[in-house]
Design an enzyme around this catalytic site. Structure first.
Site, mmCIF file in Angstrom:
data_model
loop_
_atom_site.group_PDB
_atom_site.id
_atom_site.type_symbol
_atom_site.label_atom_id
_atom_site.label_comp_id
_atom_site.label_asym_id
_atom_site.label_seq_id
_atom_site.Cartn_x
_atom_site.Cartn_y
_atom_site.Cartn_z
ATOM 1 N N GLU A 2 0.811 -1.227 0.000
ATOM 2 C CA GLU A 2 0.000 0.000 0.000
ATOM 3 C C GLU A 2 0.842 1.273 0.000
ATOM 4 O O GLU A 2 0.331 2.359 0.231
ATOM 5 C CB GLU A 2 -0.942 -0.010 1.200
ATOM 6 C CG GLU A 2 -1.910 -1.178 1.204
ATOM 7 C CD GLU A 2 -3.122 -0.966 0.301
ATOM 8 O OE1 GLU A 2 -3.739 0.110 0.371
ATOM 9 O OE2 GLU A 2 -3.456 -1.874 -0.480
ATOM 10 N N HIS A 52 -4.489 2.002 7.175
ATOM 11 C CA HIS A 52 -3.057 2.207 6.930
ATOM 12 C C HIS A 52 -2.425 2.705 8.220
ATOM 13 O O HIS A 52 -3.085 3.352 9.047
ATOM 14 C CB HIS A 52 -2.821 3.243 5.821
ATOM 15 C CG HIS A 52 -3.282 2.812 4.475
ATOM 16 N ND1 HIS A 52 -4.040 3.619 3.661
ATOM 17 C CD2 HIS A 52 -3.106 1.658 3.792
ATOM 18 C CE1 HIS A 52 -4.305 2.975 2.530
ATOM 19 N NE2 HIS A 52 -3.754 1.789 2.591
ATOM 20 N N CYS A 68 -2.562 11.683 3.519
ATOM 21 C CA CYS A 68 -2.923 10.776 2.425
ATOM 22 C C CYS A 68 -2.666 11.416 1.070
ATOM 23 O O CYS A 68 -2.367 10.726 0.094
ATOM 24 C CB CYS A 68 -4.403 10.389 2.513
ATOM 25 S SG CYS A 68 -4.766 9.058 3.669
#
Length: 446
Positions: free
Chosen positions: A174, A247, A368
């Site tokens: 990721e 995450h 992000c």
């Protein structure tokens, strides 16, 4: 030679919508089906980029991906003109179509794992684009991310852009959202912390998916040529994942020697901190800023995105600045914690709040939206200059977004074939603005 940390933010794409596609992302699920505003989203993102550039930080831009992604539909047996393909696919499988219109590449923290030249065996900056294997809508991003990184960081004397890891569940990756680098100074050797949620060979039984595997972290450390002595591979807390921290950057952020994290960020907190200290030995003394659950409950940390903030070394200021979303200010526990944080004598001296509500409703905060890339002066000179934020670029991109982006986009609007024409027109114009070349996107290649 001065070395800086640049932030490359993902531009919000023309098809930004609230599809609720990410299992385990609480905000995404909560806001599924709401009316989005792509125009407001891209302008919010640009305003955040401009704010950092105006402060004297190096700020770059990563382009959105082609959406709707018609090449995948052609691979799946749909044929004809773009309109014919989209009409047929929407009628046959609207869920698939919604996955192929997601503007998720805006969250650049998932674009790639990045290791600076001070940490790598060959002295180059290494990028591994994330394969994002865990979700359908994001699993199509890796090849285009690789293309984008090669266009922006094209000088292979300074940069090594790898292909994504194998598109297989054992190597689910990721990107930088599960990566923290600590150091004394950005240009000096540091400690790279790679965080996984599960071992690919175990019987995983969590409430929500654990998207990063240990095996992917180990593979990236090898291909980037990281020093094993300075590399820490640790497990994220299962409690955090089950609460919605899909995450690690939802519960942890670092900058310089400072690790700012929630009490429940790591499965083995004591072991993790000891491993970081051992890896940093003879380099620097890590500074741990732990937020107790008694002061900020884990649920508040996740919904407010306190840790999905940008922790920055601010020009001409001897303490760090935290760029947090407005939602952190609006949550009582996190606002009051931030007030106590900056009033003390710790390394974080200021908290500034950014309006990125369009992104937040889909589960993405300020952290992000950005990919961190440490660059020496010589490496910075090798970056595509048209992708670095300036007053001119900000004005160009603002006018571009206002021209091409819809003010509102609802779930059923995604089936409109006109959206394909609008999105392709926007991306065609963008390639000229950012100097990416005429064949940058699949639709431009015929």
């Amino acid at each position: 030679m001065r070395t800086i940390e640049a932030n490359f933010d993902g531009l919000v794409g023309p098809t930004h919508n609230y599809g609720g596609l990410a299992d385990g992302n609480v905000a995404s699920a909560k806001n599924k089906g709401l009316i989005s505003s792509p125009r407001a989203g891209v302008l919010e993102g640009l305003a955040k980029m401009k704010r950092l550039a105006d402060a004297g930080l190096v700020q770059g831009v990563l382009p959105p991906h082609e959406r709707p992604f018609l090449p995948r539909l052609r691979e799946l047996g749909f044929s004809g003109s773009d309109k014919a393909i989209w009409d047929a696919a929407w009628a046959a499988d609207p869920v698939l179509c919604r996955n192929l219109t997601s503007a998720s590449p805006m969250w650049a923290a998932n674009a790639a794992m990045v290791s600076p030249s001070a940490d790598t065996a060959d002295g180059r900056v290494h990028f591994t684009p994330a394969n994002l294997h865990s979700t359908l809508h994001r699993s199509i991003e890796g090849p285009q991310t690789e293309t984008a990184l090669k266009a922006i960081f094209a000088d292979d004397t300074h940069f090594a852009v790898h292909a994504p890891l194998p598109d297989q569940v054992a190597f689910s990756d990721e990107g930088a959202a599960n990566h923290v680098r600590l150091c004394a100074e950005h240009g000096e050797e540091g400690v790279e912390i790679l965080v996984f949620g599960r071992d690919a060979y175990e019987d995983y039984r969590g409430v929500f998916p654990a998207r990063q595997t240990r095996q992917s972290c180990e593979a990236i450390a090898r291909r980037h040529g990281l020093n094993p002595k300075r590399t820490v591979i640790v497990r994220q807390s299962q409690r955090a994942i089950d609460a919605g921290a899909f995450h690690n950057d939802v519960v942890c952020v670092g900058n310089g020697p400072v690790l700012f994290f929630h009490e429940f960020a790591f499965e083995d907190k004591a072991g993790t901190l000891a491993a970081i200290k051992a890896a940093a030995e003879d380099l620097f003394e890590p500074i741990f800023v732990e937020v107790p659950d008694s002061e900020v409950p884990l649920g508040d940390a996740i919904t407010s995105y306190l840790f999905n903030s940008q922790l920055l070394s601010w020009p001409d200021y001897d303490r760090m600045v935290l760029i947090a979303p407005k939602e952190t200010e609006e949550c009582t526990s996190t606002r009051e914690y931030c007030e106590r944080l900056v009033a003390g004598n710790g390394p974080i001296g200021d908290v500034q709040y950014a309006e990125v509500r369009q992104s937040m409703r889909n589960g993405g905060g300020p952290a992000c939206l950005r990919l961190r890339v440490v660059l020496s002066e010589e490496e910075r000179a090798g970056v595509n200059p048209k992708c670095l934020m300036s007053e001119t670029l900000y004005q160009e991109l603002t006018a571009w977004g206002e021209k091409w982006y819809r003010d509102e986009l609802g779930p059923n609007d995604l089936g409109d074939p006109a959206l394909i024409v609008e999105a392709q027109g926007a991306l065609d114009a963008l390639t000229a603005i950012l100097g990416l070349g005429r064949g940058f996107y699949p639709f431009q290649r015929g």
